[in-house]
Scaffold this active site. Sequence first.
Site, mmCIF file in Angstrom:
data_model
loop_
_atom_site.group_PDB
_atom_site.id
_atom_site.type_symbol
_atom_site.label_atom_id
_atom_site.label_comp_id
_atom_site.label_asym_id
_atom_site.label_seq_id
_atom_site.Cartn_x
_atom_site.Cartn_y
_atom_site.Cartn_z
ATOM 1 N N CYS A 193 3.414 50.397 12.539
ATOM 2 C CA CYS A 193 2.985 51.820 12.654
ATOM 3 C C CYS A 193 2.041 51.781 14.062
ATOM 4 O O CYS A 193 2.061 52.584 14.851
ATOM 5 C CB CYS A 193 2.370 52.366 11.561
ATOM 6 S SG CYS A 193 3.475 52.308 10.002
ATOM 7 N N GLU A 245 30.437 48.729 19.239
ATOM 8 C CA GLU A 245 30.207 49.622 17.869
ATOM 9 C C GLU A 245 31.181 49.206 16.714
ATOM 10 O O GLU A 245 30.808 49.191 15.587
ATOM 11 C CB GLU A 245 30.368 51.073 18.224
ATOM 12 C CG GLU A 245 29.293 51.868 19.067
ATOM 13 C CD GLU A 245 28.111 51.777 18.143
ATOM 14 O OE1 GLU A 245 27.930 51.510 16.831
ATOM 15 O OE2 GLU A 245 26.964 51.861 18.734
ATOM 16 N N CYS A 260 3.919 52.233 17.167
ATOM 17 C CA CYS A 260 4.897 53.110 17.070
ATOM 18 C C CYS A 260 4.650 54.429 17.822
ATOM 19 O O CYS A 260 3.263 55.143 17.557
ATOM 20 C CB CYS A 260 5.113 53.636 15.492
ATOM 21 S SG CYS A 260 6.307 55.148 15.474
ATOM 22 N N TYR A 297 31.084 58.160 12.828
ATOM 23 C CA TYR A 297 30.164 57.297 13.599
ATOM 24 C C TYR A 297 30.318 56.821 14.630
ATOM 25 O O TYR A 297 29.739 57.001 15.882
ATOM 26 C CB TYR A 297 29.578 56.335 12.463
ATOM 27 C CG TYR A 297 28.276 55.569 12.966
ATOM 28 C CD1 TYR A 297 27.135 56.109 13.007
ATOM 29 C CD2 TYR A 297 28.457 54.203 13.915
ATOM 30 C CE1 TYR A 297 25.888 55.244 13.644
ATOM 31 C CE2 TYR A 297 27.646 53.946 14.463
ATOM 32 C CZ TYR A 297 26.307 54.298 14.384
ATOM 33 O OH TYR A 297 25.123 53.426 15.122
ATOM 34 N N ASP A 350 22.545 56.086 12.183
ATOM 35 C CA ASP A 350 23.048 54.681 11.223
ATOM 36 C C ASP A 350 21.843 54.440 10.252
ATOM 37 O O ASP A 350 20.743 55.404 10.147
ATOM 38 C CB ASP A 350 23.139 53.520 12.056
ATOM 39 C CG ASP A 350 21.968 53.068 12.789
ATOM 40 O OD1 ASP A 350 20.711 53.789 12.806
ATOM 41 O OD2 ASP A 350 22.080 52.282 13.545
HETATM 42 S S1 SF4 Z 1 8.161 56.283 12.170
HETATM 43 FE FE1 SF4 Z 1 6.395 54.921 13.068
HETATM 44 S S2 SF4 Z 1 4.581 55.430 12.111
HETATM 45 FE FE2 SF4 Z 1 6.190 56.050 10.713
HETATM 46 S S3 SF4 Z 1 6.572 54.434 9.437
HETATM 47 FE FE3 SF4 Z 1 7.982 53.890 11.317
HETATM 48 S S4 SF4 Z 1 6.894 52.882 12.251
HETATM 49 FE FE4 SF4 Z 1 5.285 53.721 11.097
#
Ligand code: SF4
Length: 351
Positions: free
Chosen positions: A200, A40, A203, A123, A141
């Site tokens: 995304c 860290e 995700c 932190y 962070d």
């Molecule tokens: S949290 Fe996941 S779905 Fe939302 S912008 Fe980030 S990568 Fe995309």
Amino acid sequence: MEADRLSRTLLAWYDAEARRLPWRSPPGVYADPYHVWLSEVMLQQTTVAAVIPYFRKFLDRWPTVLDLAAADSEEVMAAWAGLGYYARARNLLKCAQHVASVLGGRFPDTEDGLRSLPGIGDYTAAAIASIAFGRATVVVDGNVERVMARLFAEQAPLPGVKPRLKQRAAQLAPQERCGDYSQALMDLGATLCTPRNPACGLCPWVRDCQGRLQGIAADLPARTPKAEKPTRHGLAFWIARWDGSILLRKRPPHGLLGGMLEVPSTPWRDSSEGGAWTLDEASKHAPLSCSWHPVRGTVRHTFTHFHLEMTVVTGIARGGEPPASRWVSPESLGEQALPTIMRKIVRHAML
Ligand code: SF4
């Protein structure tokens, strides 16, 4: 949003996708506090890729906090050279010595106890407490801030919105595996929810993410525009002796690059203090008097708060050793604890 479901989905993703980093333990296992602390401190203002070889080198040489506490400070500074922000290396040693001599080699296991150690701020204390000791505290962070801003479509700009983003991250934190939750958020920000082009589709929060649903994810977090960095100017004296040795000097212990070796130079000043140095003005700061010859071009480096532009002049000295200075053979320059800006000057002068 249901906090429980979101944290469970995130932890399941982390169990499968956690980054393998040399200071990490596998998901579900507490990490060694010495490893977390060392990594860290190194990671402050520095990328993971740059830190990995330094972390390995430190651990090879000083496998425990007791070994580091017993190290010679020059050796530690030399091993740190190139990582930047050298106050961290000085504090690192101070902290190791404190843990060794006052605490018997054991790090405190609470945020308050950790915060009382030299060089450990909020932190780092939170990171060690949660990742090494499983304390229920959330580590936030830049990666985590970005993920939270997008997940909740927070459009208020950084840095003002930081406390709200921290609160959001805390609301989603599970009762158990708090350290893994923090590391999972960091990994999500570092690998999928990246500043540009978030992935995304991969995700775990793709269905819940408000930023994505509103089509504004890539523009978040918003930021208050930063003031432009000023440029400072300096002039470095590359002084050679009859036997080819080069004069290096130790900088004062405090301040920027404190305690590091340098190619002797003038103070660094911005345009309000006179800007670029003329040779006449600069020569008053030379450690030895010589006949000076300018090296063509400039050396540029950027620190957190300013850009630096250095010109270099060369001179041959008859001898003498000014205070805090030493003569170093050109072959051993590579082994010296020279910070990056000074290495750039060495390369420029030796071209
Ligand atoms: S949290 Fe996941 S779905 Fe939302 S912008 Fe980030 S990568 Fe995309």
